[in-house]
Design an enzyme around this catalytic site. Structure first.
Site, PDB file in Angstrom:
ATOM      1  N   ASP A 392       0.958  -1.181  -0.102  1.00 36.34           N
ATOM      2  CA  ASP A 392      -0.042  -0.129  -0.131  1.00 36.34           C
ATOM      3  C   ASP A 392       0.783   1.473   0.143  1.00 36.34           C
ATOM      4  O   ASP A 392       0.563   2.178  -0.588  1.00 36.34           O
ATOM      5  CB  ASP A 392      -0.829   0.145   1.114  1.00 36.34           C
TER       6      ASP A 392
HETATM    7  P1  NAP Z   1       0.832  -4.095   3.220  1.00 37.80           P
HETATM    8  O1  NAP Z   1       0.211  -3.143   2.177  1.00 37.80           O
HETATM    9  O2  NAP Z   1      -0.237  -4.782   4.093  1.00 37.80           O
HETATM   10  O3  NAP Z   1       1.605  -5.188   2.093  1.00 37.80           O
HETATM   11  C1  NAP Z   1       2.428  -6.184   2.766  1.00 37.80           C
HETATM   12  C2  NAP Z   1       2.790  -7.090   1.359  1.00 37.80           C
HETATM   13  O4  NAP Z   1       3.734  -7.982   1.997  1.00 37.80           O
HETATM   14  C3  NAP Z   1       1.717  -7.940   0.943  1.00 37.80           C
HETATM   15  O5  NAP Z   1       1.159  -7.215  -0.383  1.00 37.80           O
HETATM   16  C4  NAP Z   1       2.200  -9.200   0.975  1.00 37.80           C
HETATM   17  O6  NAP Z   1       2.171  -9.649  -0.554  1.00 37.80           O
HETATM   18  C5  NAP Z   1       3.634  -9.054   1.281  1.00 37.80           C
HETATM   19  N1  NAP Z   1       4.060 -10.300   2.027  1.00 37.80           N
HETATM   20  C6  NAP Z   1       3.827 -10.890   3.268  1.00 37.80           C
HETATM   21  N2  NAP Z   1       4.124 -11.632   3.694  1.00 37.80           N
HETATM   22  C7  NAP Z   1       5.521 -11.713   3.095  1.00 37.80           C
HETATM   23  C8  NAP Z   1       6.616 -12.492   3.084  1.00 37.80           C
HETATM   24  N3  NAP Z   1       6.844 -13.565   4.112  1.00 37.80           N
HETATM   25  N4  NAP Z   1       7.692 -12.376   2.370  1.00 37.80           N
HETATM   26  C9  NAP Z   1       7.524 -11.413   1.205  1.00 37.80           C
HETATM   27  N5  NAP Z   1       6.401 -10.478   1.269  1.00 37.80           N
HETATM   28  C10 NAP Z   1       5.346 -10.751   1.946  1.00 37.80           C
HETATM   29  O7  NAP Z   1       2.157  -3.301   3.847  1.00 37.80           O
HETATM   30  P2  NAP Z   1       2.605  -1.759   4.065  1.00 37.80           P
HETATM   31  O8  NAP Z   1       3.010  -1.539   2.454  1.00 37.80           O
HETATM   32  O9  NAP Z   1       3.932  -1.984   4.833  1.00 37.80           O
HETATM   33  O10 NAP Z   1       1.408  -1.084   4.172  1.00 37.80           O
HETATM   34  C11 NAP Z   1       0.866  -1.085   5.523  1.00 37.80           C
HETATM   35  C12 NAP Z   1      -0.450  -0.961   5.593  1.00 37.80           C
HETATM   36  O11 NAP Z   1      -1.230  -1.009   7.076  1.00 37.80           O
HETATM   37  C13 NAP Z   1      -1.089   0.163   5.010  1.00 37.80           C
HETATM   38  O12 NAP Z   1      -2.414  -0.035   4.224  1.00 37.80           O
HETATM   39  C14 NAP Z   1      -1.326   1.078   6.278  1.00 37.80           C
HETATM   40  O13 NAP Z   1      -2.320   2.236   6.096  1.00 37.80           O
HETATM   41  C15 NAP Z   1      -1.807   0.050   7.314  1.00 37.80           C
HETATM   42  N6  NAP Z   1      -1.709   0.629   8.498  1.00 37.80           N
HETATM   43  C16 NAP Z   1      -0.419   0.874   9.052  1.00 37.80           C
HETATM   44  C17 NAP Z   1      -0.481   1.165  10.309  1.00 37.80           C
HETATM   45  C18 NAP Z   1       1.054   1.663  10.996  1.00 37.80           C
HETATM   46  O14 NAP Z   1       1.042   2.217  12.166  1.00 37.80           O
HETATM   47  N7  NAP Z   1       2.026   0.872  10.418  1.00 37.80           N
HETATM   48  C19 NAP Z   1      -1.526   1.989  10.881  1.00 37.80           C
HETATM   49  C20 NAP Z   1      -2.485   1.872  10.398  1.00 37.80           C
HETATM   50  C21 NAP Z   1      -2.710   1.262   9.172  1.00 37.80           C
HETATM   51  P3  NAP Z   1       2.064 -11.256  -0.615  1.00 37.80           P
HETATM   52  O15 NAP Z   1       1.070 -11.864   0.431  1.00 37.80           O
HETATM   53  O16 NAP Z   1       1.822 -11.417  -2.230  1.00 37.80           O
HETATM   54  O17 NAP Z   1       3.263 -11.862  -0.202  1.00 37.80           O
END
Ligand code: NAP
Length: 465
Positions: A392
Site C-alpha cells: 500500500d
Molecule cells: P501491506 O500493504 O500490508 O503489504 C504487505 C505485503 O507484504 C503484501 O502485499 C504481501 O504480499 C507481502 N508479504 C507478506 N508476507 C510476506 C513474506 N513472508 N515475504 C514477502 N512478502 C510478504 O504493507 P505496507 O506496504 O507496509 O502497508 C501498511 C498498511 O497498513 C497500509 O495499508 C497502512 O495504511 C496500514 N496501517 C499501518 C499502520 C502503522 O502504524 N504502520 C497503521 C494503520 C494502518 P504477498 O501476500 O503476495 O506476499
C-alpha cells in the site's frame, strides 16, 4: 505536612518526571530503550508508594491479595512480553491497553457501588462516571481489536443501520450516566446497567471497523484509557494517576492524529468508513502482466548499480528477513561500492516505527534510514529501488486514482526509480485490499518468494559474481 505525606507526594512528583523524561527518550531509536526503563522505574516507584500510602493513612492494607495480583499479572506479562513476535505486537498493545481501560472502569465501579463517589462532590462524581464510560468502552473495544488482529474474529460484522444502533447505545450510556450523577446516593442497578451498556458500546463501535484501521483504533483507545485513568486519579486524589493518565492520553491522541494524517484520512473516516473490510470480493485494479525475475539475476543488477533505495514493508516483518537483508546490503556496500539508503513510510508495517525497530534490530545504522519527505525527491535519480514486502505504501493509485480507497495517502515514489524490484510471495494485495499498478509497470520486476529466502538468494547471487 508530616514527613511521610511529604515523602509520598515527593515520590509521586519524581515518578511523574520519570514518565515524562521516559516518553521524551522514546522519541528517538537511539534512546528509546532507556526511555522504557525510565518510565518503568517511574511506574515501580508510583506503585510502591501507592501501596504504602493507604497503610500509612488509614491502616488499610490487604497486602497478600495485592501482592498475589501483582505476582500473577507481572509473571503473565513477563512471559507474554518475552514470547511475543514482532508481528503480533499491535494485538499485544491492544490487550494491555484494554486492561488499563478495564482497571480505570473497575476503580469507578468500586467507588460507585460503595457510594464513596458521592462523598467527593458533583465534579468528582461526574469524572468517576465519565471515567467508567470511557474505560469500559476502551476495554471491550480493545478486546475486539485484539480478536481481529489475532485472527480470532475473522469476519467484520456490519449490522443494518449500524450508525443508528451505535448512536442509540451511546445515548443510553449518557442518559444512565446523567441519572447516576443526579441520584442522591449509590444506585447499584443504574451502575450495573451503565456497565453493560458501555461494554456493548465498545463492541458495536469497534466491530464494523476494518482490520487495516485497527492500529489507529488501538491508538485511539490508548488515548481514551489514559483519559479514564486521569479522571479516576481525581476520584482517588492520586496525582501519579492524574499525570500518568494525562501523558498517555495526550501521547495517544497525537499518535492517533499522526497515523490518520500519514494516511491522509480523518478520524471520523477511520471510525465510520469500514476501510479494509474483507467482504470476500476480488480486489479490483490494474490488469496486465507482472514480469518476474530470479533473485540470482536481480543481484547482478544491484551489484552494478551506483545507488539503491530499499523500501521495507509489513512482509519484511512477517518473514523476519531484516538480518538477511542487512547481510546482503553490507555486501553491496563493501564489495560493490553501492550507495544504499532505506526509505521508511510512516505507516509501513502494522504500527508506527515498526520498520525502524526491525532495521535497528538488524544493526542498520540510523544515518542510512530516511523518512518519506526526505527521500522522495531521490527516487527519480536512483538506479534502482527494492521493495521488500511493502504494498500500500508504494501504490501509485494513491496519487492518481480518485476512486481508490487509499487516494490522497502520501506514498514513497518508488515507481519513479529507473528500475524497480519487488519482493513478495505472490500476487496478494496489501492490507487495504487494493491492487497495485506498480507491480505491472514496465520498469518493475517481481522477485517472487518469501522475503527471507529471497534476501538469502540475493546474497548468494552476489557471492557468485
Ligand atoms: P501491506 O500493504 O500490508 O503489504 C504487505 C505485503 O507484504 C503484501 O502485499 C504481501 O504480499 C507481502 N508479504 C507478506 N508476507 C510476506 C513474506 N513472508 N515475504 C514477502 N512478502 C510478504 O504493507 P505496507 O506496504 O507496509 O502497508 C501498511 C498498511 O497498513 C497500509 O495499508 C497502512 O495504511 C496500514 N496501517 C499501518 C499502520 C502503522 O502504524 N504502520 C497503521 C494503520 C494502518 P504477498 O501476500 O503476495 O506476499
Amino acid at each position: 505536612m508530616d514527613f511521610w505525606s511529604f515523602t509520598v507526594e515527593a515520590s509521586y512528583f519524581i515518578a511523574a518526571v520519570l514518565f515524562i523524561m521516559g516518553l521524551k527518550r522514546m522519541g528517538s531509536p537511539k534512546t528509546a530503550r532507556g526511555g522504557i526503563v525510565w518510565a518503568g522505574a517511574g511506574m515501580v516507584l508510583a506503585t510502591v508508594v501507592t501501596l504504602w500510602h493507604p497503610a500509612m493513612e488509614a491502616g488499610v492494607g490487604r497486602y497478600f491479595l495485592i501482592l498475589l495480583a501483582i505476582g500473577i499479572g507481572g509473571i503473565g506479562a513477563w512471559i507474554s512480553g518475552k514470547r511475543v513476535q514482532m508481528t503480533a505486537m499491535p494485538q499485544m498493545v491492544a490487550l494491555y491497553n484494554g486492561m488499563g481501560g478495564g482497571a480505570a472502569a473497575a476503580i469507578a465501579l468500586v467507588e460507585m457501588y460503595s457510594g464513596a463517589a458521592w462523598t467527593h462532590g458533583t465534579t468528582v462524581l461526574i469524572l468517576a462516571v465519565a471515567g467508567a464510560i470511557i474505560g469500559a468502552v476502551s476495554f471491550s473495544g480493545s478486546l475486539v481489536a485484539w480478536a481481529k488482529l489475532e485472527g480470532v474474529q475473522k469476519k467484520t460484522i456490519r449490522l443494518p443501520q449500524q450508525h443508528l444502533i451505535n448512536g442509540g447505545v451511546a445515548l443510553a450510556a449518557v442518559v444512565l450516566g446523567v441519572m447516576i450523577v443526579m441520584a442522591e446516593s449509590s444506585a447499584p442497578v443504574l451502575v450495573t446497567l451503565l456497565l453493560i451498556t458501555t461494554l456493548v458500546l465498545g463492541l458495536v463501535i469497534t466491530n464494523p471497523i476494518g482490520g487495516a484501521d485497527m492500529p489507529v483504533v488501538i491508538s485511539l483507545y490508548n488515548a481514551l484509557t489514559g483519559l479514564a485513568v486521569a479522571f479516576e486519579g481525581f476520584v482517588l486524589s492520586n496525582p501519579a494517576m492524574i499525570i500518568a493518565g494525562t501523558v498517555v492520553g495526550s501521547a495517544g491522541t497525537l499518535l492517533t492524529f499522526l497515523m490518520a494524517n500519514a494516511m491522509n484520512r480523518s478520524i471520523t473516516n477511520v471510525l465510520f468508513a469500514g476501510f479494509g473490510v474483507d467482504d470476500g470480493a476480488e480486489a479490483e485494479g490494474p490488469e496486465g502482466e507482472m514480469k518476474s525475475v530470479e533473485a540470482f539475476d536481480a543481484s547482478a543488477s544491484f551489484a552494478y548499480s551506483d545507488s539503491l533505495i530499499i523500501v521495507p514493508g509489513y512482509g519484511l516483518a512477517v518473514a523476519q528477513a531484516q538480518h538477511k537483508l542487512w547481510e546482503f546490503v553490507q555486501m553491496l556496500q563493501k564489495e560493490h561500492g553501492v550507495d544504499v539508503k532505506f526509505a521508511i513510510h510512516p505507516v509501513a508495517g502494522r504500527m508506527p516505527g515498526h520498520m525502524n525497530v526491525l532495521l535497528a534490530e538488524a544493526g542498520v545504522p540510523y544515518d542510512m534510514i530516511y523518512d518519506l519527505e526526505d527521500i522522495n525527491a531521490e527516487f527519480p535519480t536512483a538506479d534502482a529501488a527494492l521493495v521488500i514486502g511493502a504494498n500500500d505504501v508504494v501504490n501509485p493509485a494513491a496519487r492518481t486514482d480518485e476512486s481508490s480507497p487509499i487516494y490522497g495517502m502520501p506514498i514513497l515514489d518508488v515507481d519513479k526509480a529507473r528500475e524497480v524490484y519487488v519482493i513478495k510471495r505472490g500476487k496478494g494485495t496489501g492490507f487495504s485490499g487494493v491492487q497495485n499498478a506498480l507491480f505491472f509497470g514496465d520498469n518493475t520486476r517481481m522477485i517472487f518468494g518469501d522475503a527471507k529466502q529471497v534476501c538469502s538468494d540475493l546474497a548468494g547471487g552476489l557471492k557468485q559474481l
